[in-house]
Design a protein around this motif. Structure first.
Motif, mmCIF file in Angstrom:
data_model
loop_
_atom_site.group_PDB
_atom_site.id
_atom_site.type_symbol
_atom_site.label_atom_id
_atom_site.label_comp_id
_atom_site.label_asym_id
_atom_site.label_seq_id
_atom_site.Cartn_x
_atom_site.Cartn_y
_atom_site.Cartn_z
ATOM 1 N N GLU A 41 0.873 -1.258 -0.093
ATOM 2 C CA GLU A 41 0.090 -0.080 -0.183
ATOM 3 C C GLU A 41 0.920 1.233 -0.085
ATOM 4 N N GLU A 122 -0.834 -15.127 -5.946
ATOM 5 C CA GLU A 122 -1.159 -13.673 -6.187
ATOM 6 C C GLU A 122 -2.455 -13.584 -6.937
ATOM 7 N N THR A 129 -7.745 -18.450 -3.752
ATOM 8 C CA THR A 129 -6.483 -18.139 -3.639
ATOM 9 C C THR A 129 -5.728 -19.299 -3.736
ATOM 10 N N ARG A 240 1.114 -9.675 -3.475
ATOM 11 C CA ARG A 240 0.583 -8.597 -3.745
ATOM 12 C C ARG A 240 -0.920 -8.686 -3.826
ATOM 13 N N PRO A 241 -1.666 -7.970 -2.894
ATOM 14 C CA PRO A 241 -3.142 -8.072 -2.968
ATOM 15 C C PRO A 241 -3.676 -7.755 -4.443
#
Length: 256
Positions: A41, A122, A129, A240-241
């Motif tokens: 972020e 990811e 996921t 990473r989101p």
């Protein structure tokens, strides 16, 4: 897939020029991580070179849903055997690939330059996921970049080549290993069925360069739970989101 300028007529049209290398020098010299004040972020605030991490419209990874089905386009993987070499850079582990291994799509050749791992996976598929994910990163002579993502799930029996790699991955940051007598061929970490999804995105780590053409293989490969735990020790949590789709098209290429 990339929002504008991506048509379904040819998968090759997804292969566009990326500014910077697949493993970009700036991403290697500016401190960043997967947690805290240098986590995802905050990436865009760490360096002007990372601005796309927040401003880009084609960022990866994504949650793949509702893909438009198209006729199958073959993926011609022409990978060579090599000694196993692996490097732990403190944010994960990667395998540098010597020249000679390529992916050919519609007559265009892309050289495999690196394999690395993410834990957990990811990309998401309909919100799910994977336990982990392999990224095989390619570049063409014209500068286009393609990432091939392979989901990993816990299971028996595991993929033998993947197990051979994970058993020997360096666990400590800064550690590098080279096994002259341990041969691997990246072809054998791929699933046997090659249905896939494709979209236009970005690198999933700084500098988050756009565009990168992503191919997500639909079938996962298996890895025994103890080796999955070892892979996690080697990489840490380094996913990473998922990023906004921003109306990008996503295509499905089912292998029949």
């Amino acid at each position: 897939m990339r929002s504008a300028g991506v048509g379904p007529a040819a998968l090759a049209a997804l292969v566009l020029t990326v500014a910077g290398a697949v493993r970009a020098a700036e991403g290697e010299t500016t401190p960043w991580s997967y947690a805290g004040v240098t986590g995802p972020e905050h990436w865009s605030a760490l360096s002007p070179e990372f601005r796309l991490c927040a401003q880009g419209r084609l960022q990866s990874p994504i949650d793949i849903r509702g893909a438009a089905e198209l006729p199958y386009v073959p993926l011609a993987f022409q990978y060579r055997s090599q000694p196993l070499e692996a490097i732990n850079d403190g944010r994960g582990v990667y395998l540098p690939i010597p020249p000679g291994s390529t992916l050919n799509i519609r007559g265009e050749t892309h050289a495999l330059g690196e394999i690395h791992f993410h834990v957990p996976g990811e990309h998401r598929l309909d919100g799910e996921t994977a336990a982990a994910e392999i990224h095989l990163m390619h570049r063409s002579a014209q500068g286009g970049a393609i990432g091939v993502a392979v989901p990993i799930r816990a299971g028996h029996p595991g993929n033998a080549t993947l197990a051979r790699i994970v058993e020997r991955l360096p666990l400590s940051a800064g550690e590098q290993v080279y096994y002259r007598q341990v041969g691997i061929n990246p072809l054998f970490v791929l699933p046997t069925r090659r249905s896939y999804f494709a979209y236009s995105g970005s690198l999933t780590q700084p500098p988050c360069s756009e565009p990168v053409s992503w191919i997500l293989l639909a079938q996962p490969v298996d890895l025994e739970p103890d080796l999955l735990a070892r892979l996690t020790r080697a990489t840490g949590t380094n996913a990473r989101p998922v990023q906004p789709l921003n109306e990008r098209p996503v295509y499905a290429y089912p292998y029949r």
